[in-house]
Design an enzyme around this catalytic site. Structure first.
Site, PDB file in Angstrom:
ATOM      1  N   ARG A   1      -0.214  -0.685   8.815  1.00  0.00           N
ATOM      2  CA  ARG A   1      -0.528  -1.182   7.460  1.00  0.00           C
ATOM      3  C   ARG A   1       0.343  -0.486   6.398  1.00  0.00           C
ATOM      4  O   ARG A   1      -0.116  -0.185   5.289  1.00  0.00           O
ATOM      5  CB  ARG A   1      -2.012  -0.962   7.126  1.00  0.00           C
ATOM      6  CG  ARG A   1      -2.976  -1.770   7.978  1.00  0.00           C
ATOM      7  CD  ARG A   1      -2.817  -3.263   7.790  1.00  0.00           C
ATOM      8  NE  ARG A   1      -3.837  -4.029   8.478  1.00  0.00           N
ATOM      9  CZ  ARG A   1      -3.739  -4.432   9.753  1.00  0.00           C
ATOM     10  NH1 ARG A   1      -2.669  -4.148  10.481  1.00  0.00           N
ATOM     11  NH2 ARG A   1      -4.706  -5.152  10.303  1.00  0.00           N
ATOM     12  N   GLU A  29      -7.482  -0.824   2.221  1.00  0.00           N
ATOM     13  CA  GLU A  29      -6.277  -1.618   2.499  1.00  0.00           C
ATOM     14  C   GLU A  29      -6.005  -2.574   1.337  1.00  0.00           C
ATOM     15  O   GLU A  29      -4.847  -2.831   0.976  1.00  0.00           O
ATOM     16  CB  GLU A  29      -6.511  -2.418   3.793  1.00  0.00           C
ATOM     17  CG  GLU A  29      -5.395  -3.392   4.104  1.00  0.00           C
ATOM     18  CD  GLU A  29      -5.714  -4.315   5.282  1.00  0.00           C
ATOM     19  OE1 GLU A  29      -6.053  -3.814   6.368  1.00  0.00           O
ATOM     20  OE2 GLU A  29      -5.624  -5.534   5.094  1.00  0.00           O
ATOM     21  N   SER A  55     -10.149  -7.119   6.028  1.00  0.00           N
ATOM     22  CA  SER A  55     -10.637  -5.738   6.134  1.00  0.00           C
ATOM     23  C   SER A  55     -10.461  -5.056   4.786  1.00  0.00           C
ATOM     24  O   SER A  55      -9.353  -5.046   4.249  1.00  0.00           O
ATOM     25  CB  SER A  55      -9.819  -4.945   7.161  1.00  0.00           C
ATOM     26  OG  SER A  55      -9.905  -5.536   8.429  1.00  0.00           O
TER      27      SER A  55
END
Ligand code: FAD
Ligand code: EPU
Length: 353
Positions: free
Chosen positions: A164, A329, A234
């Site tokens: 990520r 995130e 998420s």
């Protein structure tokens, strides 16, 4: 002529679908449009925010700047002996691209089916799912350097992809607007079916189409559809912790889910949140999703502060219970610049002092 909307309402431009405004919303369909936006005399000193489909965004307040819808289109297929080499304009829709490639017999993207967003955003957080990350299929990334307003190109290695993460969230954050991605798909295809849920769903010899269908099925069963209930996937990243800490936690919580990540362990944040009893935790119109604890949903006309309150409670509970600090995130945009949960909450408590 570019389409410009002053004082635009952004709820249909991000998947949380929360009401928020920006000073100007501009749709860019060409490189010329982008250059005009960045040289426009009235906008010169305003903050700018490139947007794909807003599927990883939370607007925490009115954005006092120019939101730029990246709508650069075009797909080109090149090839060498061993690979299909796809050159894809940044505004192309990622999920449609994946399905198109599978239909055309160009395999390798199928595990990344149904991830919302634009092709040009995929490198930024190195999107990943079901055993594959963007870096595994990346050939190059082309971007507009926002200082010189010239196009530059980075090879896959030069993007410093990690979980990520990439150079676009680090050194090039705010300095690069991605215009095109190059994908490199091997003509000798190897199926990636190690992810448990996929194995169970695929009967017989795996094919790219079967993997594509299985990934879509798993995703539809777990992840809420933003068209039905606002969310940004998420909310937090899966934390990576020292193996010794994981072993200690395992003594207290024998069912804890984690995977080796280099020398350390990546822990399933969804499990931590679920095991802390936070599924369904609600503040105003926002809540921890009941099917997947890593997702926060806008179930009933949430405002940004509802989402922030849920996220902060989750973060604080996880910190106290497991001594693990969750990082989000989802990217937060404040009135002038990007912000994050800790500065918003610590900033607020400092003001009260
Ligand atoms: P946006 O949300 O529009 O933008 C994200 C960030 O990138 C912002 O900071 C924005 O300013 C910046 N940006 C956008 N375009 C450009 C550009 N051209 N140049 C420079 N900066 C730019 N992610 C995964 O990795 N795996 C998943 O499995 C996954 N599942 C998801 C499921 C759901 C239901 C949802 C809603 C999201 C999911 N996500 C997943 C997150 C999301 O799909 C990805 O982060 C995606 O890449 C975001 O694309 P976007 O175009 O919508 O980006
Ligand atoms: N789990 C629970 N309870 C929950 C949720 C998960 O116990 O409420 C457990 C699951 O049983 C499983 C483990 O946690 O053992 C992992 O869950 P899952 O397979 O659903 O994946 P995840 O770690 O929650 C990550 C990515 C997703 C990606 C999937 C599939 C991150 C932050 N998220 O989720 O990406 O689609 O794996 O590869 O890495 C996104 O980034 O937005 C995203 C959706």
């Amino acid at each position: 002529m570019m389409h410009v909307t002053p004082q635009a309402e952004l709820s249909s431009y991000h998947t949380f679908s929360i009401k928020a405004h920006c000073d100007f919303l501009v749709e860019a369909t060409s490189l010329d449009d982008l250059i005009q936006i960045y040289t426009h005399s009235e906008w010169k000193n305003l903050p700018k925010l490139p947007l794909g489909t807003g599927s990883n965004m939370l607007f925490t307040e009115h954005f006092a700047g120019v939101a730029i819808l990246n709508r650069l289109k075009g797909r080109e297929i090149k090839e060498d002996e061993q690979h299909f080499l796809l050159e894809v304009a940044a505004g192309e829709d990622w999920p449609s691209l994946v399905e198109w490639a599978v239909d055309k017999g160009m395999f390798g993207l199928e595990n990344l089916a149904l991830i919302p967003g634009c092709a040009g955003t995929a490198p930024i957080q190195n999107i990943g799912a079901y055993g594959i990350e963007f870096k595994d299929v990346c050939d190059f990334v082309e971007y507009l350097d926002l200082e010189s307003l010239t196009l530059k190109r980075l090879s896959c290695n030069e993007c410093y992809f990690a979980y990520r993460d990439s150079i676009f969230k680090q050194q090039l954050s705010g300095k690069a607007l991605i215009t095109k991605v190059g994908l490199k798909l091997s003509k000798v295809w190897t199926p990636k079916t190690a992810y448990g849920a996929l194995q169970q769903l695929i009967e017989g010899e795996p094919s790219a189409r079967k993997i594509f269908d299985a990934v879509c099925q798993v995703r539809r069963s777990k992840l809420p559809d933003p068209k039905v209930m606002g969310n940004a996937g998420s909310f937090f990243k899966n934390p990576v912790i020292p193996t010794a800490q994981f072993t200690e936690l395992q003594k207290r919580y024998p069912n804890i889910v984690g995977y080796p990540a280099g020398e350390q362990m990546k822990v399933a944040a969804g499990w931590l949140i679920d095991n802390a009893g936070l599924k369904g935790y609600t503040h105003g119109g926002a809540r921890v999703h009941a099917q997947q604890a890593l997702v926060i949903v806008n179930f009933n006309q949430a405002v940004a502060t509802d989402v922030l309150a849920v996220a902060w409670h989750v973060r604080e509970t996880i910190l106290q219970k497991y001594q693990i600090e969750l990082e989000h995130e989802v990217r937060f945009m404040g009135s002038k610049q990007e912000t994050n949960l800790v500065s918003l909450f610590q900033g607020a408590s400092n003001e009260r002092l």
